[in-house]
Design an enzyme around this catalytic site. Structure first.
Site, PDB file in Angstrom:
ATOM      1  CD  GLU B 282      -3.206   0.542   2.108  1.00 53.35           C
ATOM      2  OE1 GLU B 282      -4.151  -0.166   1.728  1.00 53.35           O
ATOM      3  OE2 GLU B 282      -3.097   0.935   3.273  1.00 53.35           O
ATOM      4  CD  GLU B 285      -2.635   1.077  -4.296  1.00 55.13           C
ATOM      5  OE1 GLU B 285      -2.531   0.237  -3.365  1.00 55.13           O
ATOM      6  OE2 GLU B 285      -3.702   1.315  -4.868  1.00 55.13           O
ATOM      7  CB  CYS B 302      -7.254  -3.085   6.013  1.00 58.57           C
ATOM      8  SG  CYS B 302      -5.809  -2.179   5.603  1.00 58.57           S
ATOM      9  CB  SER B 322      -5.441   0.804  -1.352  1.00 57.09           C
ATOM     10  OG  SER B 322      -4.511  -0.245  -1.478  1.00 57.09           O
ATOM     11  CE  LYS B 361     -10.753  -8.313   7.873  1.00 56.70           C
ATOM     12  NZ  LYS B 361      -9.996  -7.884   6.691  1.00 56.70           N
ATOM     13  CD  GLU B 364     -11.637  -9.098   3.323  1.00 55.28           C
ATOM     14  OE1 GLU B 364     -11.295  -7.956   3.005  1.00 55.28           O
ATOM     15  OE2 GLU B 364     -11.131  -9.699   4.288  1.00 55.28           O
ATOM     16  CD  GLU B 369     -14.283 -10.017  -5.299  1.00 55.56           C
ATOM     17  OE1 GLU B 369     -15.230 -10.749  -5.649  1.00 55.56           O
ATOM     18  OE2 GLU B 369     -14.441  -8.874  -4.823  1.00 55.56           O
ATOM     19  CB  CYS B 506      -9.893  -4.303  14.151  1.00 59.67           C
ATOM     20  SG  CYS B 506      -9.538  -3.805  12.471  1.00 59.67           S
TER      21      CYS B 506
END
Lengths: 174, 676
Positions: B282, B285, B302, B322, B361, B364, B369, B506
């Site tokens: 990141e 980037e 994230c 990102s 999560k 996710e 993908e 978190c």
């Protein structure tokens, strides 16, 4: 059945004039949250009910969560999320009408138009039957209102005569 | 003994000095009386719905303490016979409307309603039970909603709209039919729920709970053909102890590892090493963007709830998100792609279970993908709560479990990877890396205090070789929404923005043990920063194992290989699923299904004209009877609107002028094909 489909198609044939109308209504009232109720009132007037897609659209345009718009639309009895019939029949069940026998009148109407169980609107979208708390015409109890017309001192027989006439006009002689 | 002044009130006949308290509830609690409540949360607006916090005021009778301001001279009774009577009746009424299958409830033993019924000694309910049973909604990957257990306190409603700025839940209907529900009684998976689970974190009953996948974990552990590996997220290690009577914020990393091994995990790894890797990718980037002068801040990616939020809220945002996968997914990808091979195993033989503080999560990990050839990178996600359930079920005495250390190679981490668990941690870790990467100098002072803590918006400016880089940190999606508005209007300008969906990051995730107050969350954050301080290495770029990964597998940050393994792409999502409006309905055997999108993007780009034109042209071509024509809400092709779907194929950029050719090229051939 084919006819029912036709009526539904007519009622739902969205094309642009109607969506444009929503834009126009919102533009007139502004996008503040406090304008939501008057907007929904006018939208309902335009479409006879509040279709889900249009409520979602109103929510997006006004930057409100759709759940909020849904909450408001389901809170007030005046709003309907179901398509309403061509004839909206309101049976007054206020105290005066109730004691003078609004219940048998309601049952007679539901039977005549063919409504069963919890349903309020016939499948062909011709009739909607609902109970209201007071129409403010207690002297005429029991009172029934069909669209804008008031009928007083109703009995099951009397309402059947009126309904027969409507059905006859509709070309549905039984 | 307190003296009585003009500014005193009397609580149970004891004089108490007023000190700016805004409601009686906080005042009464201050003197050590724990008034019960369901709907009062300090971070939410005052609602006054549950009526549990009733007190008696002399001369005024019974009032709700949460919504009554104190005035000098007030005489308040918190436990008078009248208060007791009212409170118990309220509780009984709530219970009468509540499904009382306590023994099989997910919240059994952890339920506020159960707790208060017990505390107030309710042994009998004088009122009947509700006979109507409403359907349970388990459509969401993360949350299960059981309206039969809802007591209508509205905590979830206010959490979702006030703190998260989304508002997927609200009250609907009225009177005895009132329900808390998504719009149009839709399922949670059909609306713009981001799966953050904060609704379940404040729900006092079992009406909103985290979807439990404990049984799937047991099944995998019992399967001899699988190598079962765990990855443990940073925030878990400062919270799991709470479930076993330890203090909030106590670092129990070693015990977590030890317990997982005893439960039968073959390997226990640390997600923090993937966090270090995230920082490498990141930050590279970010630096590349700064060098190229790309407009708009780079947003972190994230947090899966934030990513989904971004996907629901437009393509503009997505191009600045990102492309890095979250640490959880980077980890899964590395394990299945490379580590399995080193072990001589197929990816399907490795079963990755994440231990996460987070409910999103779960969603996710299930994203298509992140599944390669039918094998998901992360097979299962368990929350901190679910792990504690497994430990209890196994009978392990957590306090007595011998600490163990993470397995290699995914076991060595830096402090930078650990602070991912608190709001501001990702940005801080990125700054620690960016400074050294850009200037080539060693960063001595690694702490960026200004972006730590619980303020809604935190900022830092860092000078990188003469360029002032502006960083913002927000947590809670409501704060993110506010910041996005400022960015859009040009009022604010940043180069790098960290967003975490949960307030505090978190550590406050909905998968964590239910935290009743702010102090618990603060203690967890202290634990995280303490763990960072204790780390030998504090910068991701110093992690020798990460360097090894690049050498062995990934070449260098943002290399082609790294992109394949560690990055992803995003696409816009509809905010709500809607039923199509059917305009033409064909009952022919040979027909084509044609849908025109009337979602916001398409509508503004003239999809109405497209729709009208289709009807007109269908007539002209004599195919009106063979078309099922719908107007639909969103085909999720917002970048290239107006969108049209023919059977299952979506086409973009179909303006009214293009309809004629489109029918010739796509619709008519499709009809021909159907006939064959």
């Amino acid at each position: 059945m084919a006819e029912a489909k036709k009526v539904r198609e007519d009622a739902l044939a969205v094309p642009r004039r109607r969506f444009e109308k929503v834009n126009e209504i919102i533009a007139r009232h502004g996008k503040s949250a406090s304008a939501l109720i008057p907007i929904l009132q006018e939208v309902q007037e335009e479409y006879r009910y509040l279709p889900e897609e249009i409520l979602t659209y109103v929510a997006m345009v006004m930057d409100l969560p759709p759940s909020t718009v849904y909450g408001v639309a389901t809170f007030y009895v005046q709003f309907s999320l179901e398509p309403k019939g061509k004839y909206v029949i309101k049976i007054c069940d206020g105290t005066a009408c109730h004691v003078r026998g609004s219940d048998p009148v309601k049952e007679a109407i539901r039977k005549r138009v063919g409504l069963k169980n919890e349903k309020h609107t016939t499948d062909d979208l011709r009739f909607t039957v609902e109970t209201v708390s007071c129409l403010g015409a207690c002297g005429l109890a029991p009172v029934v209102m069909i669209n804008d017309q008031i009928y007083g001192q109703m009995t099951p027989d009397a309402i059947n005569v009126i309904l027969d006439k409507i059905l006859e006009e509709e070309g549905d002689v039984k | 003994m307190m003296t009585v002044t003009a500014n005193s009130v009397f609580i149970d006949n004891q004089p108490v000095e007023l000190n700016g308290e805004v409601n009686l509830l906080t005042l009464v609690r201050k003197v050590g009386v724990e008034l019960p409540t369901f709907c009062y949360h300090s971070e939410l607006s005052i609602y006054g719905a549950c009526r549990m916090c009733v007190v008696e005021i002399e001369g005024r009778g019974i009032v709700a303490a949460c919504s009554t301001p104190p005035t000098p001279g007030m005489r308040i009774l918190t436990n008078s016979p009248r208060v007791q009577r009212v409170r118990r009746t309220v509780l009984e009424l709530l219970l009468a409307n509540h499904e009382r299958e306590c023994t099989t409830c997910e919240k059994n033993g952890n339920c506020k309603l159960q707790d208060l019924a017990n505390r107030f000694g309710v042994r009998k309910i004088r009122f009947g039970e509700r006979d109507m049973k409403l359907p349970i909604d388990d459509s969401s990957a993360s949350i299960v909603r059981d309206p039969n257990k809802c007591i209508l306190c509205g905590d979830c409603v206010r959490m979702c709209s006030e703190v998260q700025g989304i508002g997927i839940l609200n009250f609907a209907n009225r009177g005895s039919k009132v329900q808390v529900t998504p719009a149009f009684n839709k399922k949670m998976a059909e609306v713009e729920c981001v799966n953050c689970g904060q609704c379940s974190a404040v729900c006092p009953t079992g009406a909103l709970v985290v979807k439990s996948q404990v049984n799937q974990a047991w099944k995998a552990l019992a399967d001899p053909s699988k190598v079962v590996v765990a990855q443990v997220a940073p925030a878990v290690r400062v919270a799991l102890g709470e479930e076993f009577g330890m203090e909030a914020g106590q670092i129990v990393t070693g015990k977590v590892v030890g317990a997982l091994k005893r439960l039968g995990f073959d390997k226990v790894f640390d997600t923090c090493i993937a966090a270090d890797l995230t920082i490498m990718e990141e930050t590279t980037e970010l630096i590349e963007r700064l060098e190229k002068g790309i407009e708009g801040p780079l947003f972190t990616s994230c947090c899966p709830a934030w990513v989904k939020y971004a996907e629901h809220n437009g393509s503009n945002l997505l191009k600045n998100l990102s492309t890095c996968r979250s640490p959880q997914q980077m980890f899964g990808s590395l394990v299945k792609r490379y580590w399995a091979k080193e072990l001589g195993k197929e990816p399907k033989d490795i079963y990755v279970i994440s231990i996460m503080p987070c409910t999103a999560k779960k969603f996710e990990a299930a994203r298509p993908e992140f599944t390669v050839d039918g094998v998901p990178d992360v097979d299962l996600v368990l929350t901190t709560q679910e792990l504690s359930q497994m430990i209890r079920e196994s009978g392990l005495d957590f306090a007595a479990v011998d600490p163990d250390s993470f397995d290699m190679p995914f076991g060595f981490t830096t402090g930078a990877g650990v602070i991912f668990g608190a709001s501001g941690g990702v940005a801080e870790a990125a700054l620690r890396a960016a400074y050294e990467m850009v200037t080539g100098e060693v960063l001595e002072q690694v702490n960026f205090e200004s972006i730590r803590g619980f303020a809604g918006l935190k900022e830092a400016t860092v000078n990188l070789n003469g360029k002032e880089v502006k960083v913002a940190v927000v947590h809670g999606l409501g704060n993110a929404k506010e910041l996005l508005n400022k960015l859009n209007s040009g009022e604010a300008k940043y180069d790098f923005v960290e967003v975490m969906a949960c307030p505090g990051g978190c550590i406050s995730g909905a998968g964590q043990p239910q935290a009743v107050d702010m102090n618990t969350k603060k203690a967890r954050a202290r634990g995280i920063y303490h763990a960072d301080k204790l780390s030998q290495l504090r910068k991701s770029q110093d992690n020798p194992v990460v360097a090894k990964f690049y050498e062995k597998w990934l070449q260098r940050p943002n290399s082609h290989e790294a992109h394949e393994t560690l990055h992803t792409s995003y696409s816009t999502r509809a905010r709500i699923t809607g039923e199509d409006i059917e305009l033409l309905n064909s009952d022919r055997e040979h027909k084509v299904d044609l849908a025109v999108c009337l979602g916001t993007c398409c509508y503004t780009k003239g999809s109405y004209d497209t729709l009208q034109e289709f009807i007109r042209q269908a007539e002209r071509n004599g195919i009106k009877e063979q078309l099922n024509l719908h107007a639909t809400f969103c085909l999720e092709g917002c970048e290239n609107s107006p969108s049209v779907r023919v059977n299952d194929q979506i086409y973009g950029g179909i303006t009214a002028e293009r309809v004629g050719t489109f029918i010739q090229e796509k619709v008519l051939p499709e009809l021909e094909r159907n006939k064959e």
